[in-house]
Design a protein around this motif. Structure first.
Motif, short mmCIF file in Angstrom:
data_model
loop_
_atom_site.label_atom_id
_atom_site.label_comp_id
_atom_site.label_asym_id
_atom_site.label_seq_id
_atom_site.Cartn_x
_atom_site.Cartn_y
_atom_site.Cartn_z
N PHE A 9 0.87 -1.18 0.00
CA PHE A 9 0.00 0.00 0.00
C PHE A 9 0.90 1.22 0.00
O PHE A 9 1.94 1.24 0.68
CB PHE A 9 -0.91 0.05 1.23
CG PHE A 9 -1.64 1.36 1.32
CD1 PHE A 9 -2.70 1.64 0.49
CD2 PHE A 9 -1.20 2.35 2.21
CE1 PHE A 9 -3.34 2.88 0.52
CE2 PHE A 9 -1.84 3.59 2.26
CZ PHE A 9 -2.91 3.85 1.41
N SER A 10 0.50 2.24 -0.74
CA SER A 10 1.25 3.50 -0.75
C SER A 10 0.27 4.65 -0.87
O SER A 10 -0.48 4.74 -1.84
CB SER A 10 2.23 3.52 -1.93
OG SER A 10 2.99 4.71 -1.93
N GLY A 11 0.27 5.53 0.14
CA GLY A 11 -0.66 6.66 0.12
C GLY A 11 -0.22 7.76 -0.83
O GLY A 11 -1.03 8.41 -1.49
N TYR A 12 1.11 8.00 -0.92
CA TYR A 12 1.62 9.16 -1.65
C TYR A 12 2.76 8.81 -2.61
O TYR A 12 3.50 9.69 -3.06
CB TYR A 12 2.07 10.23 -0.65
CG TYR A 12 0.96 10.60 0.31
CD1 TYR A 12 0.00 11.56 -0.03
CD2 TYR A 12 0.85 9.95 1.54
CE1 TYR A 12 -1.04 11.87 0.83
CE2 TYR A 12 -0.19 10.25 2.42
CZ TYR A 12 -1.13 11.21 2.06
OH TYR A 12 -2.17 11.51 2.92
N GLY A 13 2.95 7.53 -2.89
CA GLY A 13 3.89 7.13 -3.93
C GLY A 13 5.27 6.71 -3.49
O GLY A 13 6.03 6.14 -4.29
N HIS A 14 5.64 6.99 -2.23
CA HIS A 14 7.00 6.64 -1.80
C HIS A 14 7.19 5.13 -1.69
O HIS A 14 8.17 4.56 -2.20
CB HIS A 14 7.32 7.31 -0.45
CG HIS A 14 7.18 8.79 -0.47
ND1 HIS A 14 5.97 9.42 -0.28
CD2 HIS A 14 8.08 9.78 -0.67
CE1 HIS A 14 6.12 10.74 -0.35
NE2 HIS A 14 7.41 10.99 -0.59
N THR A 15 6.24 4.48 -1.04
CA THR A 15 6.34 3.02 -0.88
C THR A 15 6.19 2.33 -2.24
O THR A 15 6.81 1.28 -2.47
CB THR A 15 5.27 2.53 0.11
OG1 THR A 15 5.39 3.30 1.31
CG2 THR A 15 5.44 1.06 0.44
N LYS A 16 5.41 2.93 -3.11
CA LYS A 16 5.28 2.39 -4.48
C LYS A 16 6.64 2.35 -5.16
O LYS A 16 7.01 1.35 -5.79
CB LYS A 16 4.30 3.26 -5.28
CG LYS A 16 4.12 2.86 -6.73
CD LYS A 16 3.06 3.76 -7.37
CE LYS A 16 2.64 3.27 -8.73
NZ LYS A 16 3.60 3.57 -9.78
N PRO A 58 4.01 1.83 4.12
CA PRO A 58 4.66 2.95 4.80
C PRO A 58 4.35 2.86 6.29
O PRO A 58 3.45 2.12 6.69
CB PRO A 58 3.98 4.18 4.19
CG PRO A 58 2.64 3.69 3.73
CD PRO A 58 2.83 2.24 3.35
N THR A 59 5.11 3.57 7.09
CA THR A 59 4.78 3.66 8.52
C THR A 59 3.96 4.91 8.77
O THR A 59 4.39 6.02 8.46
CB THR A 59 6.07 3.66 9.37
OG1 THR A 59 6.70 2.38 9.24
CG2 THR A 59 5.77 3.93 10.84
N TYR A 60 2.73 4.70 9.25
CA TYR A 60 1.86 5.79 9.65
C TYR A 60 1.60 5.62 11.15
O TYR A 60 1.08 4.57 11.57
CB TYR A 60 0.52 5.73 8.92
CG TYR A 60 0.53 6.08 7.43
CD1 TYR A 60 1.67 6.46 6.75
CD2 TYR A 60 -0.67 6.02 6.71
CE1 TYR A 60 1.65 6.77 5.40
CE2 TYR A 60 -0.71 6.33 5.36
CZ TYR A 60 0.45 6.70 4.70
OH TYR A 60 0.40 6.99 3.35
N MET A 61 1.95 6.61 11.92
CA MET A 61 1.74 6.55 13.38
C MET A 61 2.31 5.26 13.99
O MET A 61 1.70 4.62 14.84
CB MET A 61 0.25 6.70 13.72
CG MET A 61 -0.39 7.95 13.17
SD MET A 61 0.57 9.46 13.51
CE MET A 61 0.28 9.65 15.24
N GLY A 62 3.51 4.91 13.53
CA GLY A 62 4.24 3.79 14.12
C GLY A 62 3.80 2.41 13.68
O GLY A 62 4.27 1.40 14.23
N SER A 93 9.28 -1.34 4.98
CA SER A 93 8.53 -0.13 5.31
C SER A 93 9.35 1.10 5.00
O SER A 93 10.57 1.13 5.21
CB SER A 93 8.12 -0.11 6.79
OG SER A 93 7.28 1.01 7.03
N ASN A 94 8.66 2.13 4.49
CA ASN A 94 9.26 3.44 4.25
C ASN A 94 8.63 4.44 5.22
O ASN A 94 7.44 4.35 5.53
CB ASN A 94 8.95 3.90 2.82
CG ASN A 94 9.70 5.17 2.46
OD1 ASN A 94 10.88 5.12 2.14
ND2 ASN A 94 9.03 6.30 2.51
N SER A 95 9.46 5.37 5.71
CA SER A 95 8.89 6.45 6.53
C SER A 95 9.70 7.71 6.32
O SER A 95 10.75 7.70 5.66
CB SER A 95 8.85 6.06 8.01
OG SER A 95 10.11 6.25 8.60
#
Ligand SMILES: Cc1cc2nc3c(=O)[nH]c(=O)nc-3n(C[C@H](O)[C@H](O)[C@H](O)COP(=O)(O)O)c2cc1C
Length: 185
Positions: A9-16, A58-62, A93-95
Protein backbone atom coordinates in the motif's frame (compact mmCIF):
# COMPACT_ATOMS: atom_id res chain seq x y z
CA UNK A 1 10.30 -21.00 -12.15
CA UNK A 2 9.26 -19.62 -8.77
CA UNK A 3 6.79 -16.76 -8.53
CA UNK A 4 7.18 -13.80 -6.19
CA UNK A 5 4.55 -11.14 -5.52
CA UNK A 6 5.17 -7.73 -3.95
CA UNK A 7 1.95 -6.63 -2.27
CA UNK A 8 1.99 -3.06 -1.00
CA UNK A 9 0.00 0.00 0.00
CA UNK A 10 1.25 3.50 -0.75
CA UNK A 11 -0.66 6.66 0.12
CA UNK A 12 1.62 9.16 -1.65
CA UNK A 13 3.89 7.13 -3.93
CA UNK A 14 7.00 6.64 -1.80
CA UNK A 15 6.34 3.02 -0.88
CA UNK A 16 5.28 2.39 -4.48
CA UNK A 17 8.74 3.50 -5.65
CA UNK A 18 10.43 1.17 -3.14
CA UNK A 19 8.07 -1.66 -4.11
CA UNK A 20 9.15 -1.25 -7.74
CA UNK A 21 12.81 -1.71 -6.76
CA UNK A 22 12.04 -4.74 -4.58
CA UNK A 23 10.04 -6.22 -7.46
CA UNK A 24 12.89 -5.52 -9.91
CA UNK A 25 15.32 -7.40 -7.65
CA UNK A 26 12.91 -10.29 -7.20
CA UNK A 27 11.54 -10.36 -10.78
CA UNK A 28 8.21 -10.13 -8.98
CA UNK A 29 4.69 -9.11 -9.87
CA UNK A 30 3.47 -5.94 -8.16
CA UNK A 31 0.03 -5.72 -6.58
CA UNK A 32 -1.19 -2.47 -5.00
CA UNK A 33 -3.78 -2.25 -2.24
CA UNK A 34 -6.04 0.67 -3.17
CA UNK A 35 -7.06 3.71 -1.11
CA UNK A 36 -10.07 1.79 0.21
CA UNK A 37 -7.91 -1.10 1.38
CA UNK A 38 -9.07 -3.42 -1.40
CA UNK A 39 -7.12 -5.65 -3.79
CA UNK A 40 -7.57 -5.61 -7.56
CA UNK A 41 -9.52 -8.37 -9.24
CA UNK A 42 -7.68 -11.68 -9.34
CA UNK A 43 -5.13 -10.64 -6.70
CA UNK A 44 -6.13 -13.28 -4.14
CA UNK A 45 -5.66 -15.96 -6.79
CA UNK A 46 -2.26 -14.52 -7.73
CA UNK A 47 -1.22 -14.57 -4.06
CA UNK A 48 -2.41 -18.17 -3.73
CA UNK A 49 -0.21 -19.20 -6.66
CA UNK A 50 2.90 -17.37 -5.41
CA UNK A 51 5.93 -19.10 -3.88
CA UNK A 52 6.95 -15.88 -2.12
CA UNK A 53 5.01 -12.81 -0.95
CA UNK A 54 6.73 -9.57 0.06
CA UNK A 55 4.58 -7.14 2.06
CA UNK A 56 5.23 -3.39 1.79
CA UNK A 57 3.67 -0.57 3.79
CA UNK A 58 4.66 2.95 4.80
CA UNK A 59 4.78 3.66 8.52
CA UNK A 60 1.86 5.79 9.65
CA UNK A 61 1.74 6.55 13.38
CA UNK A 62 4.24 3.79 14.12
CA UNK A 63 2.52 1.02 12.21
CA UNK A 64 1.03 0.02 8.87
CA UNK A 65 -1.82 2.20 7.54
CA UNK A 66 -5.40 1.01 7.99
CA UNK A 67 -5.65 0.05 4.34
CA UNK A 68 -2.94 -2.57 4.84
CA UNK A 69 -4.60 -3.76 8.06
CA UNK A 70 -7.87 -4.18 6.17
CA UNK A 71 -6.05 -6.51 3.77
CA UNK A 72 -4.40 -8.32 6.69
CA UNK A 73 -7.76 -8.90 8.37
CA UNK A 74 -9.29 -10.05 5.09
CA UNK A 75 -6.47 -12.59 4.77
CA UNK A 76 -7.88 -14.39 7.82
CA UNK A 77 -10.03 -16.35 5.34
CA UNK A 78 -6.82 -17.74 3.82
CA UNK A 79 -5.38 -18.24 7.32
CA UNK A 80 -8.28 -20.54 8.16
CA UNK A 81 -7.49 -22.85 5.25
CA UNK A 82 -3.68 -22.67 5.70
CA UNK A 83 -3.57 -21.39 2.13
CA UNK A 84 -0.22 -19.61 2.53
CA UNK A 85 1.42 -22.26 4.73
CA UNK A 86 5.17 -22.62 4.00
CA UNK A 87 5.29 -19.79 1.48
CA UNK A 88 8.32 -17.54 1.73
CA UNK A 89 7.64 -14.02 3.06
CA UNK A 90 9.47 -10.74 3.38
CA UNK A 91 8.54 -7.17 4.23
CA UNK A 92 9.53 -3.53 4.05
CA UNK A 93 8.53 -0.13 5.31
CA UNK A 94 9.26 3.44 4.25
CA UNK A 95 8.89 6.45 6.53
CA UNK A 96 9.88 10.09 6.71
CA UNK A 97 12.13 9.91 9.78
CA UNK A 98 15.36 7.91 9.73
CA UNK A 99 13.93 5.70 12.46
CA UNK A 100 10.27 6.77 12.48
CA UNK A 101 9.23 3.62 14.37
CA UNK A 102 9.41 1.54 11.19
CA UNK A 103 10.28 -1.46 13.38
CA UNK A 104 6.68 -1.52 14.59
CA UNK A 105 5.48 -1.91 11.01
CA UNK A 106 8.04 -4.58 10.14
CA UNK A 107 7.21 -6.66 13.21
CA UNK A 108 3.54 -6.45 12.24
CA UNK A 109 4.36 -7.69 8.72
CA UNK A 110 6.53 -10.48 10.13
CA UNK A 111 3.76 -11.48 12.54
CA UNK A 112 1.21 -11.54 9.72
CA UNK A 113 3.49 -13.84 7.71
CA UNK A 114 3.99 -16.05 10.76
CA UNK A 115 0.25 -16.27 11.44
CA UNK A 116 -0.02 -17.69 7.93
CA UNK A 117 2.67 -20.30 8.63
CA UNK A 118 5.15 -18.56 6.37
CA UNK A 119 8.94 -18.65 6.26
CA UNK A 120 10.24 -15.13 6.93
CA UNK A 121 13.39 -13.86 5.19
CA UNK A 122 15.56 -11.37 7.09
CA UNK A 123 17.45 -8.56 5.35
CA UNK A 124 20.71 -10.48 5.57
CA UNK A 125 23.07 -7.51 5.22
CA UNK A 126 25.55 -5.81 7.49
CA UNK A 127 24.64 -2.25 8.50
CA UNK A 128 26.63 0.65 7.12
CA UNK A 129 27.24 2.50 10.38
CA UNK A 130 30.86 3.64 10.51
CA UNK A 131 32.02 7.28 10.64
CA UNK A 132 32.59 7.09 6.89
CA UNK A 133 29.08 5.77 6.19
CA UNK A 134 26.69 7.82 4.05
CA UNK A 135 22.95 7.73 3.29
CA UNK A 136 23.79 6.34 -0.13
CA UNK A 137 25.31 3.18 1.33
CA UNK A 138 23.50 -0.14 1.27
CA UNK A 139 21.61 -0.71 4.54
CA UNK A 140 22.59 2.64 6.02
CA UNK A 141 19.39 2.49 8.12
CA UNK A 142 20.72 -0.69 9.72
CA UNK A 143 17.76 -3.04 9.28
CA UNK A 144 17.84 -6.75 10.02
CA UNK A 145 14.25 -8.06 10.29
CA UNK A 146 13.41 -6.69 6.85
CA UNK A 147 13.96 -3.75 4.52
CA UNK A 148 13.92 -0.18 5.85
CA UNK A 149 13.83 2.86 3.56
CA UNK A 150 13.31 6.57 4.15
CA UNK A 151 12.20 9.64 2.24
CA UNK A 152 12.14 13.25 3.51
CA UNK A 153 8.66 14.39 4.59
CA UNK A 154 8.63 17.34 2.20
CA UNK A 155 9.92 15.47 -0.83
CA UNK A 156 8.58 13.09 -3.43
CA UNK A 157 9.59 9.52 -4.20
CA UNK A 158 12.49 10.74 -6.35
CA UNK A 159 14.34 11.75 -3.17
CA UNK A 160 14.66 8.27 -1.69
CA UNK A 161 18.43 7.75 -1.25
CA UNK A 162 20.01 5.55 -3.91
CA UNK A 163 21.48 3.31 -1.21
CA UNK A 164 17.99 2.56 0.13
CA UNK A 165 16.81 1.72 -3.40
CA UNK A 166 19.80 -0.55 -3.93
CA UNK A 167 19.08 -2.23 -0.59
CA UNK A 168 15.52 -2.76 -1.85
CA UNK A 169 16.74 -4.48 -5.03
CA UNK A 170 19.14 -6.69 -3.09
CA UNK A 171 16.44 -7.67 -0.59
CA UNK A 172 14.00 -8.55 -3.36
CA UNK A 173 16.67 -10.74 -4.96
CA UNK A 174 17.37 -12.42 -1.61
CA UNK A 175 13.72 -13.31 -0.98
CA UNK A 176 13.32 -14.68 -4.52
CA UNK A 177 16.52 -16.70 -4.21
CA UNK A 178 15.42 -18.28 -0.91
CA UNK A 179 12.10 -19.19 -2.55
CA UNK A 180 13.90 -20.71 -5.54
CA UNK A 181 16.20 -22.77 -3.30
CA UNK A 182 13.27 -24.08 -1.24
CA UNK A 183 11.34 -24.98 -4.38
CA UNK A 184 14.15 -27.34 -5.44
CA UNK A 185 13.47 -29.63 -2.47
C1 LIG B 1 -0.95 9.62 8.75
C2 LIG B 1 0.55 9.58 8.62
C3 LIG B 1 1.30 9.13 9.68
C4 LIG B 1 2.69 9.08 9.58
N1 LIG B 1 3.42 8.57 10.63
C5 LIG B 1 4.77 8.49 10.50
C6 LIG B 1 5.54 7.89 11.54
O1 LIG B 1 5.04 7.35 12.51
N2 LIG B 1 6.89 7.90 11.39
C7 LIG B 1 7.51 8.49 10.31
O2 LIG B 1 8.73 8.51 10.24
N3 LIG B 1 6.78 9.00 9.29
C8 LIG B 1 5.44 9.00 9.37
N4 LIG B 1 4.70 9.49 8.33
C9 LIG B 1 5.38 9.86 7.07
C10 LIG B 1 5.30 8.73 6.05
O3 LIG B 1 5.80 7.51 6.59
C11 LIG B 1 6.10 9.09 4.81
O4 LIG B 1 5.61 10.29 4.26
C12 LIG B 1 6.07 8.00 3.77
O5 LIG B 1 7.03 8.29 2.78
C13 LIG B 1 4.71 7.84 3.13
O6 LIG B 1 4.75 6.76 2.23
P1 LIG B 1 3.69 6.66 1.03
O7 LIG B 1 3.96 7.81 0.10
O8 LIG B 1 4.00 5.34 0.39
O9 LIG B 1 2.34 6.70 1.65
C14 LIG B 1 3.33 9.54 8.40
C15 LIG B 1 2.55 10.01 7.33
C16 LIG B 1 1.17 10.02 7.44
C17 LIG B 1 0.35 10.50 6.25
Amino acid sequence: MTKTVVLYFSGYGHTKRVAEEVAAGASAELIAIDAEGNLPEGAWETLAAADAIIFGAPTYMGNAPWQFKKFADASSKVWGTRGWQDKVFGGFSNSASLNGDKAGTLIFLQTLASQHGGIWVSLGMLPSNTLAATRNDVNNLGGSVGLLTQSPSDQGADQIPSGDLETARLYGARVASVAARLAQH
